[in-house]
Design a protein around this motif. Structure first.
Motif, PDB file in Angstrom:
ATOM      1  N   MET A 150       0.856  -1.201   0.000  1.00 57.89           N
ATOM      2  CA  MET A 150       0.000   0.000   0.000  1.00 57.89           C
ATOM      3  C   MET A 150       0.893   1.254   0.000  1.00 57.89           C
ATOM      4  O   MET A 150       1.794   1.360   0.823  1.00 57.89           O
ATOM      5  N   PRO A 151       0.688   2.194  -0.920  1.00 57.25           N
ATOM      6  CA  PRO A 151       1.522   3.405  -0.919  1.00 57.25           C
ATOM      7  C   PRO A 151       1.409   4.134   0.421  1.00 57.25           C
ATOM      8  O   PRO A 151       0.347   4.092   1.052  1.00 57.25           O
ATOM      9  N   TYR A 152       2.490   4.786   0.835  1.00 58.51           N
ATOM     10  CA  TYR A 152       2.500   5.395   2.167  1.00 58.51           C
ATOM     11  C   TYR A 152       1.361   6.383   2.350  1.00 58.51           C
ATOM     12  O   TYR A 152       0.823   6.529   3.446  1.00 58.51           O
ATOM     13  N   LEU A 153       0.966   7.081   1.278  1.00 60.77           N
ATOM     14  CA  LEU A 153      -0.091   8.092   1.430  1.00 60.77           C
ATOM     15  C   LEU A 153      -1.413   7.464   1.852  1.00 60.77           C
ATOM     16  O   LEU A 153      -2.187   8.082   2.584  1.00 60.77           O
ATOM     17  N   ASP A 154      -1.648   6.242   1.414  1.00 64.10           N
ATOM     18  CA  ASP A 154      -2.904   5.581   1.774  1.00 64.10           C
ATOM     19  C   ASP A 154      -2.924   5.143   3.234  1.00 64.10           C
ATOM     20  O   ASP A 154      -3.971   4.792   3.769  1.00 64.10           O
ATOM     21  N   LEU A 155      -1.756   5.140   3.867  1.00 65.10           N
ATOM     22  CA  LEU A 155      -1.696   4.787   5.291  1.00 65.10           C
ATOM     23  C   LEU A 155      -2.039   5.974   6.187  1.00 65.10           C
ATOM     24  O   LEU A 155      -2.197   5.822   7.391  1.00 65.10           O
ATOM     25  N   ILE A 156      -2.091   7.164   5.604  1.00 63.90           N
ATOM     26  CA  ILE A 156      -2.214   8.368   6.431  1.00 63.90           C
ATOM     27  C   ILE A 156      -3.660   8.817   6.542  1.00 63.90           C
ATOM     28  O   ILE A 156      -4.268   9.237   5.552  1.00 63.90           O
ATOM     29  N   LEU A 177       2.253  16.504  -1.793  1.00 63.42           N
ATOM     30  CA  LEU A 177       2.636  15.111  -1.551  1.00 63.42           C
ATOM     31  C   LEU A 177       2.339  14.267  -2.783  1.00 63.42           C
ATOM     32  O   LEU A 177       1.324  14.461  -3.450  1.00 63.42           O
ATOM     33  N   ASP A 178       3.230  13.353  -3.067  1.00 66.03           N
ATOM     34  CA  ASP A 178       2.962  12.372  -4.112  1.00 66.03           C
ATOM     35  C   ASP A 178       3.557  11.045  -3.665  1.00 66.03           C
ATOM     36  O   ASP A 178       4.166  10.965  -2.588  1.00 66.03           O
ATOM     37  N   GLU A 179       3.428  10.021  -4.474  1.00 66.03           N
ATOM     38  CA  GLU A 179       3.820   8.701  -3.985  1.00 66.03           C
ATOM     39  C   GLU A 179       5.327   8.563  -3.796  1.00 66.03           C
ATOM     40  O   GLU A 179       5.786   7.667  -3.087  1.00 66.03           O
ATOM     41  N   LYS A 180       6.084   9.464  -4.414  1.00 63.54           N
ATOM     42  CA  LYS A 180       7.536   9.411  -4.237  1.00 63.54           C
ATOM     43  C   LYS A 180       8.033  10.321  -3.114  1.00 63.54           C
ATOM     44  O   LYS A 180       9.223  10.388  -2.848  1.00 63.54           O
ATOM     45  N   GLY A 181       7.142  11.079  -2.508  1.00 63.34           N
ATOM     46  CA  GLY A 181       7.551  11.997  -1.457  1.00 63.34           C
ATOM     47  C   GLY A 181       6.787  13.294  -1.589  1.00 63.34           C
ATOM     48  O   GLY A 181       5.576  13.324  -1.443  1.00 63.34           O
ATOM     49  N   LEU A 203       6.912   8.342   9.616  1.00 61.14           N
ATOM     50  CA  LEU A 203       6.519   7.348   8.611  1.00 61.14           C
ATOM     51  C   LEU A 203       7.431   7.556   7.408  1.00 61.14           C
ATOM     52  O   LEU A 203       7.536   8.668   6.888  1.00 61.14           O
ATOM     53  N   SER A 204       8.089   6.485   6.967  1.00 63.41           N
ATOM     54  CA  SER A 204       8.971   6.613   5.809  1.00 63.41           C
ATOM     55  C   SER A 204       8.169   6.443   4.518  1.00 63.41           C
ATOM     56  O   SER A 204       7.039   5.955   4.531  1.00 63.41           O
ATOM     57  N   LEU A 205       8.777   6.824   3.411  1.00 63.19           N
ATOM     58  CA  LEU A 205       8.092   6.727   2.119  1.00 63.19           C
ATOM     59  C   LEU A 205       7.885   5.274   1.702  1.00 63.19           C
ATOM     60  O   LEU A 205       7.035   4.986   0.862  1.00 63.19           O
ATOM     61  N   ASP A 206       8.669   4.365   2.309  1.00 66.00           N
ATOM     62  CA  ASP A 206       8.424   2.943   2.035  1.00 66.00           C
ATOM     63  C   ASP A 206       7.657   2.291   3.189  1.00 66.00           C
ATOM     64  O   ASP A 206       7.818   1.117   3.496  1.00 66.00           O
ATOM     65  N   GLU A 207       6.815   3.096   3.820  1.00 69.12           N
ATOM     66  CA  GLU A 207       5.776   2.623   4.754  1.00 69.12           C
ATOM     67  C   GLU A 207       6.302   2.004   6.040  1.00 69.12           C
ATOM     68  O   GLU A 207       5.638   1.183   6.656  1.00 69.12           O
ATOM     69  N   LYS A 208       7.519   2.405   6.454  1.00 66.46           N
ATOM     70  CA  LYS A 208       8.012   1.924   7.748  1.00 66.46           C
ATOM     71  C   LYS A 208       7.718   2.964   8.818  1.00 66.46           C
ATOM     72  O   LYS A 208       7.902   4.164   8.589  1.00 66.46           O
TER      73      LYS A 208
END
Lengths: 367, 367
Positions: B1-7, B295-299, B353-358
């Motif tokens: 799941m892209p990090y943005l969807d976690l927020i 914000l975008d999926e790369k940062g 939260l990192s861009l790779d969802e950590k």
């Protein structure tokens, strides 16, 4: 062991007697006026202090975020109102929260009520937030078109229950004419009530700001009072005339780490991560990040000589000290600092220490 | 799941690539000058980010409090320096901490070193902090009497090991002549080094401020560089000329909860409890509590049109929006806010939260 001996590092001390007196006074005032007091719990953010409040007839509270509402959930509150324009990205959290807890949210536009109507699986109340001139958030008093549209959408979902109108006249904090703002706010809620009461006979109106609720004595047909800061008060409220310094219920105990007699300054461990960086301006134009009180085993006393925190960085605080304080203080002592903005200080600290040596919970300390 | 969807709620996003580039650039600069880089970890306050730093040769860090030192303990750091005038009420905590961890503290007066000499049970290093004009804390450069007295007392305890002189020229943050401050600081440390080197051949000098370390290219005989903020940078550092906006490594993702087209304002969930209340002043005199990025999926990317957070309260932020942003944004979107003071924002948020969802740890999130 006396509470002072437990303090090695910056610690937020709470005086339970003062806190209870603040709650009791506001509860009695609300009763006297026939209003329901529903305090905004963004200030205390605590189960334990909530239990004190229940002793004065408080049955509902308000939260500033869904995170705080989740913390307060399951503590016997009849309803928790989240007094922040609802964030549609949190609908699934809201559904989970509303499974076992009476919850209401705040609405300021049609797109949010539409998303709730589409996605709510649990019953949730809602208030429409009204802006009567503060300009931060809310539907304008006269914007009946938006209000009607919100109500119309809400009827499409049986999960949505309209509770009434909420108004936070935050501009009472900016030193303009408090009386006038209070009257305008009351009048705005009165017009809305009379306009919508025929369709919604049970609707209520809520007015929530500490300066107004603390000082005013005329609340008209407003049903509910929702102040928050009054539980602790702080120096900003003293400046606004809402309370006396003696009513401030929390102070930050800070260790003295250095003393500069030449500059008349005391360096303490207590900075922006403890107090937050809210600031007042002294009569001479200097900044004031907090005021020194003298800690003793019964709590603290306000000295006749004035000393204050003149500057603050992440961990450092520099106190501009009176001659009397300078003469008495030594490295390793504790000073008390009355906060400028107690809600922010409590949020930074995430815990309280009572004068009878109890640790008292705060939502931010419990991850 | 892209990090943005976690927020769903306010979240501090970290760009690992930018963070590593900031660390690498400063490490290379220190190497080039033959200096040891010992970053102040009050900014990142993280084990995981510490592990990144170790890949660039970092072996020691600095803490702003004993609480942070306790958090960082046992993570393989050769030494943790607590760069705050030592608080004598924390000696027993210091003794416990020093059992299994190389620790040094900071001394600014004789009473503190006396208390340590009397009560230390473990070996602890100490730096004498020097004030070369900042005026916050430290022994004045020319106050050899106090320095001699501190050193003399320290010799009475085998637990105390003098490490050298520490100087934080924080007045480089106040827009005065950075070059001059840097030269004065270097010169102060040079004089102290030459004065005390014969008695303490291993003593080192450390200079620690991000504006100086980022911009200056002449460090003389200073041994160690101790900047902190450079790991993330922020808008204040951009204003000071320490970095570009593109070097800022963290941004606060905030949900849009309302849009006011008439006032050209966007209401977001992101306030003082998330960003802290540090503030800059725009060219037109308005306040700036943070700047909007997309914000975008790369940062995130910095838009050509400027939008900024014009006001802030406990949970609310009001963005003054460009026409382009207003045309694109809708309720439920996320905006990124570059912080004015990243150390304070990270301390408020207590997690990244990192861009790779950590999820990445921060000391304040781990009670």
């Amino acid at each position: 062991m006396p509470y002072l001996d437990l303090i090695a590092s910056p610690t937020l001390v709470i005086n339970e007697t003062i806190t209870r007196a603040n709650i009791q006074r506001m509860a009695e005032k609300a009763n006297r006026h026939g209003k329901k007091l529903i305090p905004h719990w963004k200030t205390a953010q605590s189960h334990e202090i909530g239990n004190w409040a229940k002793e004065y007839g408080i049955t509902e509270v308000t939260a500033s975020s869904i995170k705080l509402a989740e913390y307060l959930c399951g503590q016997g509150w009849e309803n928790i109102h989240i007094a922040f324009p609802f964030n549609v990205r949190e609908i699934s959290r809201l559904n989970r929260l509303a499974e076992n807890q009476g919850i209401s949210v705040q609405i300021v536009n049609t797109s949010t009520i539409q998303a709730l109507a589409d996605q709510l699986t649990q019953t949730v109340g809602f208030f429409i937030e009204i802006d009567a001139g503060y300009g931060r958030t809310g539907v304008a008093t006269s914007d009946f078109q938006t209000i009607d549209a919100i109500l119309s959408i809400s009827k499409t979902s049986s999960a949505l229950q309209f509770k009434g109108f909420y108004l936070h006249p935050g501009h009472t904090y900016y030193g303009v004419d408090k009386q006038k703002i209070h009257e305008e706010s009351r009048e705005a809620l009165h017009i809305l009530k009379t306009t919508y009461q025929s369709s919604y006979p049970n609707l209520v109106t809520r007015l929530g700001d500490t300066p107004g609720c603390a000082v005013m004595e005329e609340f008209g047909d407003v049903d509910e009072l929702g102040p928050g800061n009054f539980v602790f008060f702080d120096l900003m409220q003293v400046q606004l005339g809402s309370c006396r310094k003696e009513d401030i219920a929390v102070c930050l105990a800070v260790p003295v780490v250095d003393i500069n007699l030449e500059r008349k300054e005391i360096l303490v461990h207590g900075g922006g991560v403890h107090l937050a960086k809210d600031v007042l301006v002294n009569a001479d134009g200097s900044k004031n990040f907090g005021e020194v009180v003298l800690l003793d085993e019964k709590g603290w006393s306000i000295p006749s000589h004035y000393s204050y925190m003149k500057s603050i960085s992440q961990e450092h605080g520099i106190v501009k000290a009176s001659d009397e304080l300078l003469a008495a203080v030594k490295v390793g002592d504790l000073l008390g600092i009355l906060p400028v903005h107690s809600c922010m200080t409590a949020d930074c600290m995430g815990e309280y220490l009572s004068l009878d040596e109890k640790k008292i919970d705060h939502a931010e300390g419990c991850h």
